[in-house]
Design a protein around this motif. Structure first.
Motif, PDB file in Angstrom:
ATOM      1  N   UNK A 165       0.819  -1.213   0.000  1.00 33.57           N
ATOM      2  CA  UNK A 165       0.000   0.000   0.000  1.00 33.57           C
ATOM      3  C   UNK A 165       0.848   1.258   0.000  1.00 33.57           C
ATOM      4  N   UNK A 166       0.439   2.220  -0.807  1.00 35.65           N
ATOM      5  CA  UNK A 166       1.048   3.549  -0.824  1.00 35.65           C
ATOM      6  C   UNK A 166      -0.078   4.575  -0.724  1.00 35.65           C
ATOM      7  N   UNK A 167      -0.012   5.432   0.289  1.00 35.84           N
ATOM      8  CA  UNK A 167      -0.979   6.517   0.441  1.00 35.84           C
ATOM      9  C   UNK A 167      -0.203   7.823   0.435  1.00 35.84           C
ATOM     10  N   UNK A 168      -0.459   8.653  -0.563  1.00 37.08           N
ATOM     11  CA  UNK A 168       0.327   9.879  -0.733  1.00 37.08           C
ATOM     12  C   UNK A 168      -0.238  11.045   0.060  1.00 37.08           C
ATOM     13  N   UNK A 169      -1.482  11.424  -0.240  1.00 35.32           N
ATOM     14  CA  UNK A 169      -2.032  12.590   0.444  1.00 35.32           C
ATOM     15  C   UNK A 169      -3.553  12.598   0.357  1.00 35.32           C
ATOM     16  N   UNK A 170      -4.147  13.568   1.005  1.00 35.18           N
ATOM     17  CA  UNK A 170      -5.589  13.749   0.994  1.00 35.18           C
ATOM     18  C   UNK A 170      -5.885  15.243   0.861  1.00 35.18           C
ATOM     19  N   UNK A 171      -6.859  15.588   0.023  1.00 35.75           N
ATOM     20  CA  UNK A 171      -7.235  16.988  -0.160  1.00 35.75           C
ATOM     21  C   UNK A 171      -8.737  17.117   0.014  1.00 35.75           C
ATOM     22  N   UNK A 172      -9.198  18.342   0.260  1.00 40.47           N
ATOM     23  CA  UNK A 172     -10.606  18.593   0.527  1.00 40.47           C
ATOM     24  C   UNK A 172     -11.149  19.655  -0.423  1.00 40.47           C
ATOM     25  N   UNK A 173     -12.410  19.506  -0.781  1.00 40.58           N
ATOM     26  CA  UNK A 173     -13.056  20.455  -1.680  1.00 40.58           C
ATOM     27  C   UNK A 173     -14.555  20.476  -1.402  1.00 40.58           C
ATOM     28  N   UNK A 174     -15.255  21.315  -2.154  1.00 41.05           N
ATOM     29  CA  UNK A 174     -16.712  21.428  -2.033  1.00 41.05           C
ATOM     30  C   UNK A 174     -17.341  20.944  -3.325  1.00 41.05           C
ATOM     31  N   UNK A 175     -18.296  20.049  -3.206  1.00 40.41           N
ATOM     32  CA  UNK A 175     -18.901  19.434  -4.387  1.00 40.41           C
ATOM     33  C   UNK A 175     -19.679  20.455  -5.216  1.00 40.41           C
ATOM     34  N   UNK A 176     -20.488  21.283  -4.573  1.00 45.62           N
ATOM     35  CA  UNK A 176     -21.273  22.299  -5.273  1.00 45.62           C
ATOM     36  C   UNK A 176     -21.040  23.661  -4.614  1.00 45.62           C
ATOM     37  N   UNK A 177     -20.099  24.442  -5.143  1.00 49.96           N
ATOM     38  CA  UNK A 177     -19.774  25.728  -4.511  1.00 49.96           C
ATOM     39  C   UNK A 177     -20.655  26.892  -4.961  1.00 49.96           C
ATOM     40  N   UNK A 178     -21.683  26.621  -5.764  1.00 54.94           N
ATOM     41  CA  UNK A 178     -22.475  27.713  -6.348  1.00 54.94           C
ATOM     42  C   UNK A 178     -23.119  28.608  -5.295  1.00 54.94           C
ATOM     43  N   UNK A 179     -23.615  28.011  -4.205  1.00 51.02           N
ATOM     44  CA  UNK A 179     -24.259  28.821  -3.149  1.00 51.02           C
ATOM     45  C   UNK A 179     -23.243  29.765  -2.519  1.00 51.02           C
ATOM     46  N   UNK A 180     -22.052  29.269  -2.262  1.00 55.40           N
ATOM     47  CA  UNK A 180     -21.012  30.097  -1.641  1.00 55.40           C
ATOM     48  C   UNK A 180     -20.501  31.164  -2.611  1.00 55.40           C
TER      49      UNK A 180
END
Length: 263
Positions: A165-180
């Motif tokens: 197993x190799x796990x490099x990284x994790x990132x976060x985002x917003x699925x639907x940013x239209x409201x924001x």
């Protein structure tokens, strides 16, 4: 004879005076370049100047991410390509099964990188590189929509892939940013209007309607401090679940508006 010499003398005086008067009056003389031959960059075009009051405004909104994207995969090394590929394929099948069993949809698993690389070492006696095996690397991204399950999914993948197993990284985002984005846009336009009104008041002019509007937005992808896992570096099972915190991200939007100046 005397009159002839006077006429010649007068002509000699008139010729340089005419030449000099042409230069001083802005008409190029024989020793200067013509105005049409000057570089175009020296010419001034008043019609290209921007008119009105130009203002830039910014709107910012904070939001909690609802998508986690995990970059993970398998790396296997064996004596032959066939052996390395077979071992990597088996491990990758187990990893994909672990992802799907923990709620990651098949459409959200995407191959990002695949390679077969010859591994060599330097032989001091032969003074040359010698092949000692082949390494197969298969990396994918997994989009985790149940963000609170990210830690459990990481643990499941580590168990399924084992030492490969190799796990490099994790990132976060917003699925639907239209409201924001809509909220940020309203804040940016309010910021622009306030700045333009202040400038008009300071300049002693009346503010007209907008004649130009442009917009640009910035949607960051937050990267969590990298999560590395390479084989035996993982804690033994059973172990406490991996804790993942998405935090908050800032969405910004910028608008540029030109307002007319009323007489």
């Amino acid at each position: 004879m005397k009159k002839k010499w006077l006429w010649v003398l007068g002509l000699a005086v008139v010729i340089p005076i005419v030449a000099l008067s042409g230069c001083y009056a802005g008409i190029p003389g024989p020793v200067g370049p013509r105005w049409s031959d000057l570089p175009s960059s020296l010419q001034v075009n008043m019609g290209n100047q921007q008119q009105g009051i130009w203002v830039t405004g910014e709107g910012k909104v904070t939001a909690v991410p609802d998508i986690a994207t995990l970059r993970l995969g398998i790396e296997a090394q064996e004596a032959t390509v066939a052996e390395a590929q077979a071992r990597a394929s088996e491990a990758m099948d187990r990893v994909r099964t672990a992802l799907e069993d923990n709620g990651v949809a098949e459409k959200d698993i995407q191959t990002q990188y695949f390679s077969i690389h010859k591994v060599t070492r330097w032989d001091e006696i032969k003074n040359q590189e010698i092949a000692i095996g082949y390494r197969v690397t298969n990396m994918v991204t997994a989009k985790i929509r149940e963000i609170d399950q990210a830690g459990l999914i990481i643990d499941a993948v580590a168990v399924a892939g084992g030492d490969l197993t190799r796990i490099d990284d994790i990132s976060f985002s917003i699925d639907d940013p239209s409201v924001y984005l809509e909220e940020a846009r309203e804040k940016a336009m309010a910021d622009v209007k306030a700045k333009a009104e202040k400038l008009a008041r300071l300049a002693g002019v009346r503010l007209g309607k907008p004649t130009y509007i442009s917009e640009s937005s910035y949607l960051p992808s937050l990267e969590y401090p990298r999560v590395y896992y390479e084989g035996g570096m993982a804690p033994p099972v059973p172990a406490p679940p991996t804790e993942i915190s998405p935090g908050e991200m800032e969405i910004s939007l910028t608008v540029q508006v030109a307002y007319a100046i009323l007489d």
